[in-house]
Design an enzyme around this catalytic site. Structure first.
Site, PDB file in Angstrom:
ATOM      1  N   ASP A 244      57.985 -11.071  11.361  1.00  0.00           N
ATOM      2  CA  ASP A 244      57.833  -9.701  10.873  1.00  0.00           C
ATOM      3  C   ASP A 244      58.930  -8.866  11.514  1.00  0.00           C
ATOM      4  O   ASP A 244      59.748  -9.405  12.274  1.00  0.00           O
ATOM      5  CB  ASP A 244      56.426  -9.156  11.185  1.00  0.00           C
ATOM      6  N   PRO A 245      58.994  -7.566  11.246  1.00  0.00           N
ATOM      7  CA  PRO A 245      60.110  -6.790  11.818  1.00  0.00           C
ATOM      8  C   PRO A 245      60.173  -6.793  13.343  1.00  0.00           C
ATOM      9  O   PRO A 245      61.244  -6.607  13.915  1.00  0.00           O
ATOM     10  CB  PRO A 245      59.833  -5.373  11.290  1.00  0.00           C
TER      11      PRO A 245
ATOM     12  N   GLU B 159      58.960 -10.292   5.541  1.00  0.00           N
ATOM     13  CA  GLU B 159      59.248  -8.974   6.114  1.00  0.00           C
ATOM     14  C   GLU B 159      60.568  -9.006   6.886  1.00  0.00           C
ATOM     15  O   GLU B 159      60.627  -8.843   8.096  1.00  0.00           O
ATOM     16  CB  GLU B 159      58.099  -8.505   7.002  1.00  0.00           C
TER      17      GLU B 159
ATOM     18  N   THR C 243      59.376  -4.470   4.345  1.00  0.00           N
ATOM     19  CA  THR C 243      58.271  -3.607   4.725  1.00  0.00           C
ATOM     20  C   THR C 243      58.815  -2.289   5.263  1.00  0.00           C
ATOM     21  O   THR C 243      59.998  -1.986   5.107  1.00  0.00           O
ATOM     22  CB  THR C 243      57.360  -4.303   5.760  1.00  0.00           C
ATOM     23  N   ASN C 244      57.927  -1.480   5.881  1.00  0.00           N
ATOM     24  CA  ASN C 244      58.310  -0.174   6.435  1.00  0.00           C
ATOM     25  C   ASN C 244      58.906   0.739   5.372  1.00  0.00           C
ATOM     26  O   ASN C 244      59.968   1.347   5.571  1.00  0.00           O
ATOM     27  CB  ASN C 244      59.302  -0.336   7.602  1.00  0.00           C
TER      28      ASN C 244
ATOM     29  N   GLU D 130      51.605  -7.692   0.082  1.00  0.00           N
ATOM     30  CA  GLU D 130      50.582  -7.547   1.124  1.00  0.00           C
ATOM     31  C   GLU D 130      49.971  -6.156   1.033  1.00  0.00           C
ATOM     32  O   GLU D 130      50.704  -5.157   1.032  1.00  0.00           O
ATOM     33  CB  GLU D 130      51.159  -7.749   2.524  1.00  0.00           C
TER      34      GLU D 130
ATOM     35  N   ASN E   2      39.185  -6.707  15.679  1.00  0.00           N
ATOM     36  CA  ASN E   2      39.749  -6.151  14.456  1.00  0.00           C
ATOM     37  C   ASN E   2      40.866  -5.141  14.709  1.00  0.00           C
ATOM     38  O   ASN E   2      40.739  -4.258  15.555  1.00  0.00           O
ATOM     39  CB  ASN E   2      38.646  -5.495  13.632  1.00  0.00           C
TER      40      ASN E   2
END
Length: 893
Positions: free
Chosen positions: A184-185, A232, A274-275, A339, A354
Site C-alpha cells: 500500500d502507499p 495501491e 488510492t488517496n 476497494e 477493528n
C-alpha cells in the site's frame, strides 16, 4: 462457437463448458467425458478461452448441515437504484481473499434461512458476479516457516479459491501485490526472492512472476478475467519508489501488462491507486503512464484505472466523481472502485481488533454505523459510478465482506508484522516480540456477515440494485449535531459561519443541508468585538441549530488551514503558511476528522522513516502590545518518537524565542479532539512600537522518528489575556440528562456530564442504530465502552442546590463479568470539605443478560453549594459494557 467440451478439474470437482450461454445441468461426477480434441486442464497445453463458464458437479446450492438462528430484518432494507443506467457487464465485485484462512480456522457461513452454505454460492445468489483475490509472492517466513497471515494468499491458495468462485458463476480479478505481504502507499516491500536484484531488473521480474502465475491458473483450467499490476501503487512497487524513479515504475507496469496479455490476450489489466483526496498524486502516476517515461514514449496499454474509496478516509462521493470524470477526460480509461467498505457495528469481539469505529469514522464517512448505513454507502458508490461520463464507471468491489473474527485468522501474524515493518524476515526472538493481540483481524465489523457467520441484509445490496425491489423515498429525520463550535477571526472584518450542516435520513445517511443563520446576531459579533456569542439558525428550513462562536482578533492568517488544498503539502500562498520538510508528502493537509479541532482541515505529519519539518508563517503589521501565541497539537505515541518538538516566534530580526513543548503535546491519541488536542502556548509576548507594525514569524519545528505522527490545528496570535480553562458544567437542583438524550452521538459525554479520563476505552454515547441496546430501559440512548487493550475512563456531573440528606443513585448496566475489570466504582465529593467517598460497584458487572442489571448506591449530600457525583472504571483487554438511566432520588433527610 466451439463444440461443447467437458474438462475435469481434479482439485475442486468442477466442470467447464464452452457453451457461451446459460449453463446446463452438470453431468454426474462419475462420468466426465471429453467430446473433442481440445486440451484438458491437465494437459501440457493450457486452456485459453474466455467463453468458458464453470459449474459445480454438485446439483445443490452448497447447503450444509449446521444452522444459525440469529434474526435480521431482510425485508425492510432500503436500496435505491443508481442515478443512471449501468453498463451491461458492470462488475458487482467482492474481495474474498481471506475465506480459506477463515474456514481453516473454523469459520462457517450461513444464508438468510440460517442454513450453512458455501460462501461463494451464497454471495453469488446475492448478486456478486466478480471475485477479487490478492496474490503475494512468498507470504511466509523463511526463518520460522510461519505464514505472514492475512489469508496467506499464495498461488495455491488463490487457485483453489478461484475455482470456487468460477463454480459460483463469478469472474476473477487477480490482485498482484508484487510483495510477500501487504502493499500500500505506506509499504511496498520488495519480495525476499528479489532482494538482491537491481532496479533495472525489476521489470523483467514483474513480467516473469505475472506470466508464471497466470499460466498456473491457466493450466488449472481457470480463465483470469482481469488483473491488477500492483496494489495501491501511488508511491511505488516492489521496493521501487515512484518519486525519483518513475521511469522504473512505468517499465514495471508496462512489462506486467504485456505478460498478462501474453497469457490471456483478452484479460483486462488495471493500475490501482488510492488517496483520491490528493488527486494530484493520482494524476502524476497516470501522467507518467501516459507519457511512457520508461523510454518507450508511448502510453502503457493498461485497460482500467482501479481506485480505493473508503469514505471515512477518502472524502466525498462528489470528489470521487470528479476524479473519475477527470480520468475519463484525460486518460480515456474506465474506472472501477476496487476497494470500499463501511462498518455495521461497534460491538466488540474477543478475536478481532477493528479498524473502523464510529466515533472517528462516522462523521467523515457520511453514514450511521448500521446495516442500513453500510448498505446505503455501497449503493451510493454504485450510483456515483453510474454518473461517470459515457458510462466509464464500470465496477465496484467490496473489500473483505467475509472476514469473520475467528481465532487464528489474522491481519498479519507476528512474522508478518515483522516483515511489514522491516521488509525482511525477523529472527524467532524478534518475531516473538509482537503481541498476540496485535495479530487480530481488523475488518470484521465491516463485513457482510455477523460475527457468527450469519449473512446480513447488506450482503444483498447488489441483488436489490439489479432487481430494483427495495427502492424507497429518502426522508430527513433530524440533525446530526444541533450545536456547533465555531472560531472566527475579526481581523478580516467579516464573519463566515458553516454554510451547511449534517442531517440524518431514514437511509442511515448523513447528508449536508443548507443553514440559514440569523444575520442580526452575526452583525452583533462585528459590533461587539472579541468574545463568545451564540448565533441561531435553521437547517432544511425547520431544524434549529446554534453556533457557539468564539470571536478573536487573530493575526494568524488561515489559522485553521481551511484555505489550503486538502491532501497536498501546505500551499505556499502569499504570506500564509510555509513548510520545510525533509521528505516529500510526509507533512500535508488532511480532512479526516482526526485532527480538525476547527473547520474541516488540519496539518498532519507521518512517514515510515525519520524526517523533520518546520511549519511557519510571517505575520505583518502587528501593532505594539502584549500577545499570546497558541496552537493545538495531538501527537504520539511516545515522546521517544521525537527528538525535538518546539514552538517558537521571532520578532523582526531579533533572536528567535524557542519553547520545548515535546512533553506537553506528545501524549498519543484521544477523542474527542476538543478535550485531547493539547494546547501549546507562549504567553505575554511584547511587541514594541514599529512604523506600520512589526513582522512576527511564528512556527513549530519537529524531528520525527519513523513511527511518529501528529495533527495540528487552530493557531492564534491575539491580545494577551489570562488563559482560563473552560469551567466544568454545574446542573441546578437535579442530576440531568441521565439517559444521554441531549448528547452528541458517537462522542464522549459532555455538558452536563464531564469526562475527565478516556484512556483508550472507546467510551462514547451510542444509540440503538449501532445495533446495540439495553433491553428493559425507557430510551434508546446509552454510554458504551470497549477496547482491545487495558483501558480506563471516568466521568461525573456537578450538581448544586441539593437539599441535605440521603439519595439513591441508580442506573441500568449490561457489561462483561467483573473478572474482566480491574475496578468499577461510584464516587461522590461534597464541595464543603472535598472529602471523597468511593463505592465499589463491581457486583453489578454480571456478563451478558437479556435485560440490563438495575444498580444503585447511597449518596450522602451535605446540602453544600455543589456535589460531584461520578463513575470510574478500569477494564482489562476486550472487556465491554453499556449503561443508561442514571437517576438521583432523595430517600431521607
Amino acid at each position: 462457437m466451439k463444440s461443447k467440451t467437458i474438462l475435469t478439474l481434479a482439485l475442486s470437482g468442477l466442470l467447464l463448458t464452452a457453451c457461451g450461454g446459460a449453463t446446463s445441468s452438470p453431468e454426474p461426477s462419475s462420468a466426465p467425458k471429453t467430446t473433442s480434441t481440445e486440451p484438458t486442464a491437465s494437459s501440457s497445453t493450457p486452456v485459453d478461452d474466455s467463453s468458458y463458464s464453470y459449474v459445480s458437479l454438485d446439483s445443490d446450492s452448497g447447503i450444509g448441515t449446521r444452522t444459525n438462528d440469529e434474526k435480521y430484518d431482510y425485508e425492510s432494507i432500503k436500496v435505491n437504484k443508481p442515478a443512471k443506467a449501468l453498463v451491461d457487464d458492470f462488475a458487482f465485485g467482492a474481495d474474498l481473499s481471506i475465506i480459506a484462512e477463515v474456514e481453516r480456522n473454523g469459520g462457517v457461513f450461513y444464508n438468510e434461512k440460517g442454513e450453512e452454505q458455501d460462501v461463494f454460492k451464497l454471495l453469488a445468489a446475492d448478486g456478486v458476479n466478480y471475485c477479487r483475490l490478492r496474490l503475494w509472492n512468498d507470504p511466509k517466513s523463511a526463518v520460522t516457516g510461519e505464514s505472514y497471515g492475512g489469508g496467506g494468499n499464495d498461488l495455491e491458495t488463490d487457485i483453489a479459491l478461484a475455482k470456487r468462485a468460477k463454480a459460483a458463476g463469478m469472474k476473477v480479478l487477480l490482485d498482484f501485490h508484487y510483495s510477500d505481504s501487504w502493499a500500500d502507499p505506506q509499504k511496498f516491500h520488495c519480495p525476499k526472492a528479489w532482494a538482491d536484484e537491481l532496479s533495472m531488473d525489476k521489470p523483467d521480474l514483474i513480467a516473469d512472476f505475472t506470466r508464471d502465475s497466470l499460466n498456473a491458473f491457466k493450466k488449472a483450467g481457470i480463465y483470469v478475467d482481469s488483473c491488477q499490476i500492483g496494489n495501491e501503487t501511488n508511491y511505488g512497487i516492489a521496493g521501487e519508489k515512484f518519486l525519483g524513479g518513475a521511469e522504473t515504475i512505468v517499465a514495471m507496469v508496462r512489462s506486467g501488462v504485456a505478460a498478462a496479455k501474453e497469457v490471456f490476450p483478452n484479460i483486462k489489466t488495471l493500475v490501482h491507486l488510492t488517496n483520491i483526496k490528493s488527486p494530484k498524486g493520482v494524476y502524476n502516476f497516470l501522467d507518467a503512464m501516459e507519457k511512457g517515461l520508461d523510454g518507450e514514449n508511448t502510453p502503457v496499454p493498461y485497460d482500467i484505472v482501479g481506485l480505493s474509496y473508503y469514505p471515512f478516509w477518502h472524502g466525498t462521493q462528489e470528489n470521487l466523481l470528479n476524479v473519475m470524470n477527470h480520468i475519463r477526460d484525460t486518460y480515456n480509461r474506465p474506472t472501477w472502485v476496487v476497494e470500499t467498505s463501511y462498518g455495521f457495528t461497534d460491538e466488540p469481539n474477543e478475536n478481532c481488533s477493528n479498524t473502523y469505529h464510529s466515533s472517528t469514522f462516522e462523521t467523515p464517512g457520511g453514514y450511521i454505523t448500521s446495516i442500513q448505513g453500510q448498505t446505503t454507502e455501497l449503493a451510493d458508490v454504485v450510483s456515483t459510478l453510474s454518473s461517470v461520463k459515457d458510462n466509464y464507471g464500470q465496477g465496484v468491489f467490496y473489500w473483505e465482506p467475509a472476514w469473520l473474527p475467528v481465532a487464528g485468522s489474522t491481519w498479519a501474524s507476528k512474522a508478518g508484522q515483522f516483515y511489514n515493518d522491516h521488509g525482511r524476515d525477523g529472527t524467532a526472538e524478534q518475531i516473538a516480540g509482537y503481541s498476540d493481540a496485535s495479530c487480530r483481524p481488523a475488518w470484521s465489523n465491516q463485513a457482510w456477515f455477523s460475527y457468527t457467520g450469519k449473512v446480513l441484509p447488506s450482503a444483498s445490496t447488489y441483488k436489490h440494485i439489479i432487481e430494483g425491489d427495495k427502492t424507497a423515498e429518502e426522508h430527513v429525520i433530524g440533525l446530526r449535531t444541533p450545536e456547533v463550535d465555531v472560531n472566527v477571526n475579526l481581523v478580516s472584518g467579516k464573519i463566515t459561519l458553516p454554510g451547511d450542516a449534517l442531517i440524518v435520513t431514514d437511509f442511515d445517511a448523513l447528508r449536508r443541508s443548507k443553514v440559514s443563520w440569523t444575520q442580526s446576531e452575526i452583525d452583533a459579533i462585528l459590533a461587539g468585538g472579541d468574545g463568545d456569542y451564540d448565533v441561531h439558525g435553521k437547517v432544511d428550513g425547520k431544524y434549529d441549530i446554534v453556533a457557539h462562536v468564539k470571536a478573536e482578533t487573530n493575526y494568524v492568517k488561515d489559522y485553521s488551514f481551511e484555505e489550503q488544498k486538502d491532501g497536498e503539502q501546505v500551499a505556499l500562498s502569499g504570506d500564509n503558511w510555509q513548510l520545510e520538510c525533509s521528505i516529500d508528502n510526509a507533512a500535508r493537509i488532511e480532512a479526516k476528522s482526526e485532527g480538525n479541532l476547527d473547520g474541516e482541515k488540519y496539518f498532519h505529519w507521518f512517514n515510515n522513516s525519520d524526517f523533520y519539518f518546520t511549519l511557519s508563517q510571517t505575520l505583518t503589521g502587528v501593532r505594539a502590545g502584549s500577545y499570546d501565541l497558541s496552537t493545538y497539537i495531538m501527537a504520539g505515541d511516545l515522546p521517544s518518537d521525537y527528538s525535538k518538538f518546539d514552538l517558537w516566534y521571532q520578532i523582526g530580526e531579533q533572536e528567535k524565542v524557542v519553547v520545548d513543548i515535546l512533553n506537553t503535546v506528545v501524549k498519543g491519541w484521544g477523542a474527542p479532539l476538543k478535550r485531547y488536542m493539547n494546547r501549546a502556548a507562549i504567553g505575554n509576548i511584547v511587541i514594541p512600537e514599529a512604523s506600520g507594525g512589526a513582522n512576527v514569524t511564528i512556527g513549530i519545528t519537529a524531528e520525527v522518528g519513523g513511527t511518529g505522527w501528529g495533527h495540528c490545528d487552530l493557531w492564534s496570535f491575539a491580545a494577551h489575556k489570562e488563559y482560563v480553562p473552560e469551567e466544568e458544567y454545574v446542573s441546578d437542583g437535579v442530576l440531568a440528562d441521565g439517559n444521554f438524550a441531549a448528547q452528541t452521538l458517537w462522542a464522549e459525554p459532555s455538558d452536563p456530564w464531564v469526562t475527565t479520563e478516556n484512556n483508550g476505552a472507546g467510551f462514547q454515547v451510542a444509540d440503538t442504530t449501532s445495533g446495540d441496546s439495553i433491553t428493559g430501559t425507557s430510551n434508546d440512548r446509552f454510554v458504551k465502552w470497549w477496547s482491545e487493550a487495558a483501558y480506563s475512563f471516568a466521568f461525573h456531573q456537578n450538581v448544586k442546590n441539593l437539599e441535605a440528606g440521603q439519595y439513591t443513585l441508580s442506573f441500568v448496566i449490561v457489561s462483561d463479568v467483573a473478572a474482566s475489570y480491574e475496578s468499577f466504582s461510584v464516587y461522590y465529593k461534597n464541595a464543603s470539605d472535598e472529602s471523597e467517598t468511593v463505592l465499589d460497584m463491581s457486583s453489578f458487572l454480571q456478563g451478558w443478560k437479556a435485560e440490563g442489571v438495575a444498580a444503585s448506591a447511597t449518596i450522602n449530600v451535605k446540602g453544600t453549594e455543589k456535589i460531584e457525583i461520578g463513575f470510574r472504571l478500569a477494564g482489562k483487554a476486550n472487556s465491554w459494557g453499556r449503561m443508561t438511566d442514571i437517576e438521583l432520588a432523595k430517600i431521607s433527610a
